[in-house]
Design a protein around this motif. Structure first.
Motif, PDB file in Angstrom:
ATOM      1  N   MET A  13       0.832  -1.199   0.000  1.00  0.00           N
ATOM      2  CA  MET A  13       0.000   0.000   0.000  1.00  0.00           C
ATOM      3  C   MET A  13       0.873   1.259   0.000  1.00  0.00           C
ATOM      4  N   ASP A  14       0.484   2.217  -0.826  1.00  0.00           N
ATOM      5  CA  ASP A  14       1.109   3.543  -0.763  1.00  0.00           C
ATOM      6  C   ASP A  14       0.791   4.123   0.617  1.00  0.00           C
ATOM      7  N   PRO A  15       1.801   4.504   1.383  1.00  0.00           N
ATOM      8  CA  PRO A  15       1.521   4.949   2.759  1.00  0.00           C
ATOM      9  C   PRO A  15       0.791   6.294   2.831  1.00  0.00           C
ATOM     10  N   LYS A  16       0.806   7.065   1.732  1.00  0.00           N
ATOM     11  CA  LYS A  16       0.154   8.372   1.785  1.00  0.00           C
ATOM     12  C   LYS A  16      -1.355   8.193   1.703  1.00  0.00           C
ATOM     13  N   PRO A  17      -2.091   8.575   2.768  1.00  0.00           N
ATOM     14  CA  PRO A  17      -3.530   8.308   2.771  1.00  0.00           C
ATOM     15  C   PRO A  17      -4.318   9.287   1.913  1.00  0.00           C
ATOM     16  N   ILE A  18      -5.470   8.838   1.461  1.00  0.00           N
ATOM     17  CA  ILE A  18      -6.485   9.728   0.912  1.00  0.00           C
ATOM     18  C   ILE A  18      -7.346  10.153   2.098  1.00  0.00           C
ATOM     19  N   LYS A  19      -7.583  11.455   2.231  1.00  0.00           N
ATOM     20  CA  LYS A  19      -8.202  11.948   3.461  1.00  0.00           C
ATOM     21  C   LYS A  19      -9.627  12.469   3.255  1.00  0.00           C
ATOM     22  N   ILE A  20     -10.518  11.988   4.131  1.00  0.00           N
ATOM     23  CA  ILE A  20     -11.884  12.502   4.216  1.00  0.00           C
ATOM     24  C   ILE A  20     -11.995  13.327   5.493  1.00  0.00           C
ATOM     25  N   GLY A  21     -12.456  14.561   5.377  1.00  0.00           N
ATOM     26  CA  GLY A  21     -12.714  15.381   6.559  1.00  0.00           C
ATOM     27  C   GLY A  21     -14.205  15.404   6.845  1.00  0.00           C
ATOM     28  N   LEU A  22     -14.602  14.943   8.025  1.00  0.00           N
ATOM     29  CA  LEU A  22     -16.015  14.896   8.399  1.00  0.00           C
ATOM     30  C   LEU A  22     -16.300  15.916   9.495  1.00  0.00           C
ATOM     31  N   ILE A  23     -17.273  16.776   9.257  1.00  0.00           N
ATOM     32  CA  ILE A  23     -17.755  17.686  10.295  1.00  0.00           C
ATOM     33  C   ILE A  23     -19.095  17.149  10.779  1.00  0.00           C
ATOM     34  N   ALA A  24     -19.113  16.689  12.028  1.00  0.00           N
ATOM     35  CA  ALA A  24     -20.315  16.083  12.622  1.00  0.00           C
ATOM     36  C   ALA A  24     -20.654  16.808  13.920  1.00  0.00           C
ATOM     37  N   GLU A  25     -21.933  16.964  14.177  1.00  0.00           N
ATOM     38  CA  GLU A  25     -22.396  17.648  15.387  1.00  0.00           C
ATOM     39  C   GLU A  25     -22.332  16.674  16.564  1.00  0.00           C
ATOM     40  N   LEU A  26     -21.156  16.527  17.137  1.00  0.00           N
ATOM     41  CA  LEU A  26     -20.961  15.568  18.228  1.00  0.00           C
ATOM     42  C   LEU A  26     -21.443  16.112  19.561  1.00  0.00           C
ATOM     43  N   THR A  27     -21.579  17.425  19.656  1.00  0.00           N
ATOM     44  CA  THR A  27     -22.119  18.075  20.855  1.00  0.00           C
ATOM     45  C   THR A  27     -23.147  19.107  20.423  1.00  0.00           C
ATOM     46  N   GLY A  28     -23.923  19.603  21.399  1.00  0.00           N
ATOM     47  CA  GLY A  28     -24.961  20.579  21.093  1.00  0.00           C
ATOM     48  C   GLY A  28     -26.302  19.920  20.827  1.00  0.00           C
ATOM     49  N   PRO A  29     -27.332  20.728  20.485  1.00  0.00           N
ATOM     50  CA  PRO A  29     -28.703  20.217  20.352  1.00  0.00           C
ATOM     51  C   PRO A  29     -28.894  19.118  19.307  1.00  0.00           C
ATOM     52  N   LEU A  30     -28.020  19.044  18.311  1.00  0.00           N
ATOM     53  CA  LEU A  30     -28.174  18.013  17.271  1.00  0.00           C
ATOM     54  C   LEU A  30     -27.190  16.865  17.426  1.00  0.00           C
TER      55      LEU A  30
ATOM     56  N   LYS B 175      -5.341  19.052   5.237  1.00  0.00           N
ATOM     57  CA  LYS B 175      -5.261  18.969   3.772  1.00  0.00           C
ATOM     58  C   LYS B 175      -6.058  17.782   3.228  1.00  0.00           C
ATOM     59  N   VAL B 176      -7.334  17.734   3.615  1.00  0.00           N
ATOM     60  CA  VAL B 176      -8.200  16.634   3.203  1.00  0.00           C
ATOM     61  C   VAL B 176      -8.532  16.744   1.721  1.00  0.00           C
ATOM     62  N   ASP B 177      -8.897  15.605   1.136  1.00  0.00           N
ATOM     63  CA  ASP B 177      -9.275  15.563  -0.273  1.00  0.00           C
ATOM     64  C   ASP B 177     -10.744  15.909  -0.480  1.00  0.00           C
ATOM     65  N   VAL B 178     -11.548  15.671   0.538  1.00  0.00           N
ATOM     66  CA  VAL B 178     -12.984  15.960   0.460  1.00  0.00           C
ATOM     67  C   VAL B 178     -13.482  16.273   1.865  1.00  0.00           C
ATOM     68  N   VAL B 179     -14.425  17.227   1.941  1.00  0.00           N
ATOM     69  CA  VAL B 179     -15.092  17.549   3.202  1.00  0.00           C
ATOM     70  C   VAL B 179     -16.526  17.055   3.108  1.00  0.00           C
ATOM     71  N   VAL B 180     -17.011  16.429   4.190  1.00  0.00           N
ATOM     72  CA  VAL B 180     -18.366  15.870   4.233  1.00  0.00           C
ATOM     73  C   VAL B 180     -19.046  16.364   5.509  1.00  0.00           C
ATOM     74  N   GLY B 181     -20.374  16.631   5.436  1.00  0.00           N
ATOM     75  CA  GLY B 181     -21.129  16.851   6.659  1.00  0.00           C
ATOM     76  C   GLY B 181     -21.790  18.207   6.779  1.00  0.00           C
ATOM     77  N   GLY B 182     -22.219  18.495   8.030  1.00  0.00           N
ATOM     78  CA  GLY B 182     -23.018  19.671   8.325  1.00  0.00           C
ATOM     79  C   GLY B 182     -24.495  19.318   8.270  1.00  0.00           C
ATOM     80  N   ILE B 183     -25.288  19.833   9.216  1.00  0.00           N
ATOM     81  CA  ILE B 183     -26.724  19.540   9.218  1.00  0.00           C
ATOM     82  C   ILE B 183     -27.539  20.779   8.847  1.00  0.00           C
ATOM     83  N   TYR B 184     -27.519  21.809   9.697  1.00  0.00           N
ATOM     84  CA  TYR B 184     -28.261  23.031   9.352  1.00  0.00           C
ATOM     85  C   TYR B 184     -27.751  23.593   8.019  1.00  0.00           C
ATOM     86  N   SER B 185     -28.655  24.229   7.266  1.00  0.00           N
ATOM     87  CA  SER B 185     -28.239  24.875   6.022  1.00  0.00           C
ATOM     88  C   SER B 185     -27.273  26.024   6.287  1.00  0.00           C
TER      89      SER B 185
END
Length: 372
Positions: free
Chosen positions: A1-18, A73-83
């Motif tokens: 395996m190429d040691p350099k990872p492909i990175k996904i950045g996830l923003i999740a509401e782990l705290t707060g009302p949601l 330096k992620v390759d893609v950002v995923v997430g968010g709930i409120y518009s």
């Protein structure tokens, strides 16, 4: 395996009302990325998931998006709930950082950026089929729209109002409240006095629970009133006593009671790994996260690269043959997903699907050739 990872950045509401939604989104995404790595990763490289807590505040999500782009330096950002959170993430990840962003929640539609793909339902898939069906099925004519004061309720209410009026109904009230509002006595009095048949609710937590409690106390359901809340899913039965929402109608791309083997198996596997209250549901955005990760994975494989523009070209027509709720496909040029939709009703503390709407097109505006 190429040691350099492909990175996904996830923003999740782990705290707060949601947090009850955000934790489920993080759980499912973790499971899906583990699945990819268990099969050898992508293009011979490991996939690294970087999870950041959006804290259910736009300012936190904005700061975390900046970190994911600048530091990780992620390759893609995923997430968010409120518009509003989507727009906060967009400002850093897309507008400034020029990074691919996949927004996973059901929302008001109209996002139109070459670097953004949306994997949740939009008004053409929720209110446009739900409201005519409800009016025809129940004879309801008079609608009241109590709402949180941000972009999603305003635009969803416009779509709902068009559908109500096109089918011979009327809007008898439309109100907007700050997100932290918890006193709804005056509004409920107006709802009861107006002869409203349907409360089309876009109030969100933390205001949701006190609003529904007040409405129940006033006897709205007992007198035959109906509640519609398009985002309501099984997770909300942990927040609200079932008698307060008996008969509530929702319209989403997946419900846990659906009799389809793939969704049942995924739900069982998720429940075994992540027991507890944050379950795999559609309203939380879990299904949107599933489509996001699996379509992105397919796009990276097709592109033979994690390079942004190559992935975008492949993602524009990505499809999955199975998923919670059924197969799904990106509509070329629209950056939104054609998917199966269902109308469900709360009955005895669980959702029962009362209408399978089949596969519905998002009908979003296509990006111009110049933008694409």
């Amino acid at each position: 395996m190429d040691p350099k990872p492909i990175k996904i950045g996830l923003i999740a509401e782990l705290t707060g009302p949601l947090s009850f939604m955000g934790v489920a989104n993080a759980n499912l995404t973790t499971m899906l990325v583990d699945d990819i790595n268990a099969k050898g990763g992508l293009l011979g490289r490991p996939v690294e998931l970087v999870i950041e807590d959006g804290e259910t505040t736009d300012s936190a999500a904005k700061a975390k998006a900046a970190k994911l782009v600048d530091v990780d330096k992620v390759d893609v950002v995923v997430g968010g709930i409120y518009s509003s959170t989507r727009l906060a993430i967009k400002s850093e990840a897309v507008t400034r950082g020029k990074t691919l962003y996949i927004y996973t929640e059901q929302y008001e539609g109209q996002e139109n950026d070459p670097l953004i793909f949306c994997t949740g339902p939009v008004p053409a898939q929720q209110v446009e089929p739900l409201i005519p069906w409800l009016m025809n099925s129940t004879g309801a004519k008079r609608f009241y729209l109590p709402s949180a004061d941000y972009i999603w309720p305003h635009l969803l209410n416009k779509a709902a109002s068009r559908a109500v009026r096109a089918n011979g109904g009327e809007i008898v009230g439309e109100e907007y409240f700050p997100l932290d509002t918890v006193d709804f006595r005056r509004t409920v009095q107006q709802i009861m006095a107006s002869g409203t048949d349907v409360v089309f609710n876009t109030i969100v937590p933390p205001g949701l629970t006190p609003f529904l409690e007040e409405l129940h106390k006033a006897g709205f359901g007992k007198r035959g009133g109906k509640i519609v809340c398009t985002y309501f899913d099984e997770n909300f039965f942990n927040l609200v006593p079932s008698d307060q929402i008996e008969g509530l109608y929702s319209c989403l791309d997946y419900y846990q009671e659906l009799d389809e083997p793939f969704g049942r198996a995924l739900l069982r596997r998720y429940g075994e790994r992540f027991p507890g209250g944050a379950t795999l549901t559609a309203g939380s955005g879990c299904t949107g996260h599933y489509r996001a990760i699996k379509m992105w994975e397919a796009a990276v494989k097709e592109a033979g690269s994690a390079e942004r523009d190559a992935v975008i070209r492949a993602l524009d027509h990505a499809r999955i043959s199975e998923g919670p709720g059924g197969p799904a496909e990106m509509v070329p040029g629209q950056h939104h997903v054609r998917m199966n939709m269902y109308i469900a009703q709360a009955q005895g503390g669980r959702f029962r699907v009362v209408k399978n709407l089949g596969s519905i097109d998002p009908n979003e505006r296509a990006l111009s050739d110049e933008l694409r």
